[in-house]
Enzyme design. Structure first.
Site, PDB file in Angstrom:
ATOM      1  N   LYS A   1       0.820  -1.205   0.000  1.00  0.00           N
ATOM      2  CA  LYS A   1       0.000   0.000   0.000  1.00  0.00           C
ATOM      3  C   LYS A   1       0.859   1.262   0.000  1.00  0.00           C
ATOM      4  O   LYS A   1       2.044   1.244   0.313  1.00  0.00           O
ATOM      5  CB  LYS A   1      -0.925   0.010   1.214  1.00  0.00           C
ATOM      6  CG  LYS A   1      -2.052  -1.005   1.114  1.00  0.00           C
ATOM      7  CD  LYS A   1      -2.880  -0.832  -0.144  1.00  0.00           C
ATOM      8  CE  LYS A   1      -3.690   0.438  -0.162  1.00  0.00           C
ATOM      9  NZ  LYS A   1      -4.410   0.635  -1.455  1.00  0.00           N
TER      10      LYS A   1
ATOM     11  N   ASN B   1      -8.692  -0.690   0.679  1.00  0.00           N
ATOM     12  CA  ASN B   1      -7.748  -1.780   0.398  1.00  0.00           C
ATOM     13  C   ASN B   1      -8.498  -3.107   0.401  1.00  0.00           C
ATOM     14  O   ASN B   1      -8.194  -4.025   1.154  1.00  0.00           O
ATOM     15  CB  ASN B   1      -6.594  -1.789   1.399  1.00  0.00           C
ATOM     16  CG  ASN B   1      -7.039  -1.970   2.839  1.00  0.00           C
ATOM     17  OD1 ASN B   1      -8.134  -1.564   3.212  1.00  0.00           O
ATOM     18  ND2 ASN B   1      -6.202  -2.582   3.660  1.00  0.00           N
TER      19      ASN B   1
ATOM     20  N   HIS C   1      -1.246   5.558  -5.978  1.00  0.00           N
ATOM     21  CA  HIS C   1      -2.558   6.209  -6.143  1.00  0.00           C
ATOM     22  C   HIS C   1      -2.485   7.682  -5.724  1.00  0.00           C
ATOM     23  O   HIS C   1      -3.185   8.142  -4.820  1.00  0.00           O
ATOM     24  CB  HIS C   1      -3.632   5.473  -5.330  1.00  0.00           C
ATOM     25  CG  HIS C   1      -3.798   4.031  -5.692  1.00  0.00           C
ATOM     26  ND1 HIS C   1      -4.298   3.627  -6.914  1.00  0.00           N
ATOM     27  CD2 HIS C   1      -3.516   2.884  -5.004  1.00  0.00           C
ATOM     28  CE1 HIS C   1      -4.333   2.300  -6.959  1.00  0.00           C
ATOM     29  NE2 HIS C   1      -3.849   1.841  -5.817  1.00  0.00           N
TER      30      HIS C   1
ATOM     31  N   ARG D   1     -15.174  -3.490 -26.432  1.00  0.00           N
ATOM     32  CA  ARG D   1     -15.135  -4.227 -25.171  1.00  0.00           C
ATOM     33  C   ARG D   1     -16.491  -4.865 -24.872  1.00  0.00           C
ATOM     34  O   ARG D   1     -16.560  -6.005 -24.398  1.00  0.00           O
ATOM     35  CB  ARG D   1     -14.735  -3.291 -24.021  1.00  0.00           C
ATOM     36  CG  ARG D   1     -14.604  -3.998 -22.679  1.00  0.00           C
ATOM     37  CD  ARG D   1     -13.614  -5.152 -22.742  1.00  0.00           C
ATOM     38  NE  ARG D   1     -13.543  -5.871 -21.478  1.00  0.00           N
ATOM     39  CZ  ARG D   1     -12.996  -7.075 -21.352  1.00  0.00           C
ATOM     40  NH1 ARG D   1     -12.495  -7.701 -22.411  1.00  0.00           N
ATOM     41  NH2 ARG D   1     -12.947  -7.657 -20.165  1.00  0.00           N
TER      42      ARG D   1
ATOM     43  N   ASP E   1      -9.705   3.889  -4.319  1.00  0.00           N
ATOM     44  CA  ASP E   1      -8.276   4.210  -4.236  1.00  0.00           C
ATOM     45  C   ASP E   1      -7.922   5.421  -5.092  1.00  0.00           C
ATOM     46  O   ASP E   1      -6.941   6.117  -4.823  1.00  0.00           O
ATOM     47  CB  ASP E   1      -7.413   3.024  -4.681  1.00  0.00           C
ATOM     48  CG  ASP E   1      -7.071   2.094  -3.525  1.00  0.00           C
ATOM     49  OD1 ASP E   1      -7.082   2.561  -2.380  1.00  0.00           O
ATOM     50  OD2 ASP E   1      -6.789   0.914  -3.779  1.00  0.00           O
TER      51      ASP E   1
END
Length: 377
Positions: free
Chosen positions: A75, A300, A96, A203, A270
């Site tokens: 992290k 997380n 991030h 996609r 995040d």
């Protein structure tokens, strides 16, 4: 090179930057590895296992940061960790930065070389170090959503798979990338009715082929977002702009129009979150309720299944980590444009444009091309 692995300190974060197996690879390549005491204990990696792999055990994170040339984490560093970084040191972890001005400011001040897992690329235009955690988070999103749909957890009391004679729950997945695809797999497995919204027609065609008509694929527009979110029992936010703050896809008014007891799972938290009402939560206190809608915004998520996540992450990060150690960070990045894309901060300069686009005016940051920074600073 002396490689350091500190223990993660975020709330209920048990992942670890290197497994004993990965440590053995670094040692076999002639490097020293120092691991903080009990760094992997929460997921079954004991100090003895690390020592058998060739690492030494440090008593504290401070010892790691004082001695190691490269810090390998999972992290983003917390403020006290950022303050221990120094010029000439390399940090290799998730960062991030775009929604995090404090961390960005501290990393710039540190003078360290900071490489973000989430912006390293590959030959296919994908994000190979983000992908394994996106796979985990996508699958966990459905587990979490199903859990909080239970009435005892403030949900509407809906079973996603339904039962004979009762229709299944409706799952809306916004974004058809790695997170969205894995969320769809889990939701289909539970028997839910699944719709994926995305703005890429190629996609959507791929997803239609992958799932063989078992999901609805819908081109994402404001009207589609409003229509499908108002009908959904569970909405999964699965959008990503690499390295940048997530776009806000549902506003407060649209969320208020959702069914009471429905659940939002924001996997983009995040990067700041993709719902207007999103705010980061922890595994200890994962949800809150706004306008009768349950919000699950754990920053997380993969840390909830820390052993699986650590093993998957190390599979992806190890080759790049070895390159950084074997060649030295500067040469490794100059030799590999994909690893170079991971460089976010170097010697006080921000080298990833999406970060300066998000925070430049707030922090008075100027963007510097990554290769220029490596060769001129």
């Amino acid at each position: 090179m002396l490689v350091g692995v500190p223990k993660e300190i975020k709330n209920h974060e048990y992942r670890v930057g290197l497994t004993p197996s990965a440590v053995k690879e670094f040692v076999a390549n002639g490097h020293q590895v120092v691991v903080e005491n009990a760094a992997g204990a929460g997921i079954g990696f004991s100090n003895e296992m690390y020592e058998q792999a060739g690492a030494t055990i440090a008593p504290s994170a401070q010892t790691i940061f004082e001695t190691a040339e490269m810090i390998v984490k999972v992290k983003e560093p917390q403020p006290n960790e950022c303050k221990m970084l120094r010029e000439g040191q390399t940090l290799y972890t998730y960062l991030h930065l775009a929604p995090d001005p404090l961390q960005t400011e501290l990393l710039v001040k540190s003078g360290a070389t900071c490489i973000a897992y989430e912006t390293v690329t590959d030959n296919f235009g994908a994000l190979p170090l983000l992908a394994p955690m996106s796979e985990v988070a996508g699958r966990m999103a459905i587990q979490a959503g199903a859990h909080y749909l239970q009435k005892a957890h403030s949900g509407s009391g809906t079973l996603l798979g339904g039962v004979p004679g009762v229709e299944p729950g409706k799952v809306l997945i916004i974004g058809g990338g790695v997170v969205g695809t894995n969320a769809a797999k889990m939701a289909i497995g539970l028997g839910a009715e699944v719709t994926i919204l995305d703005r890429s027609l190629p996609r959507l065609r791929q997803l239609d082929d992958i799932f063989g008509g078992r999901i609805k694929t819908v081109y994402s527009t404001v009207d589609a977002l409003e229509n499908y979110s108002s009908q959904a029992d569970l909405v999964v936010g699965a959008v990503l702009i690499p390295g940048a703050a997530a776009p806000k896809l549902l506003n407060r008014k649209q969320i208020a129009a959702m069914k009471p007891g429905s659940v939002l799972v924001d996997v983009a938290i995040d990067q700041g979150g993709c719902f207007e009402t999103s705010k980061a939560t922890t595994h200890q206190d994962p949800v809150y309720i706004i306008d009768d809608v349950v919000h699950y915004c754990v920053a997380n998520m993969p840390g909830g299944v820390a052993r699986t996540s650590t093993l998957a992450l190390n599979n992806a990060t190890l080759p790049f980590g070895l390159a950084l150690a074997n060649k030295g960070p500067v040469q490794a990045m100059l030799d590999d444009p994909h690893l170079l894309n991971g460089l976010n901060v170097h010697k006080g300069k921000v080298t990833y444009k999406a970060v300066t686009d998000a925070l430049g005016s707030e922090l008075n940051l100027e963007y510097m091309d990554a290769s220029d920074a490596l060769t001129s600073l």
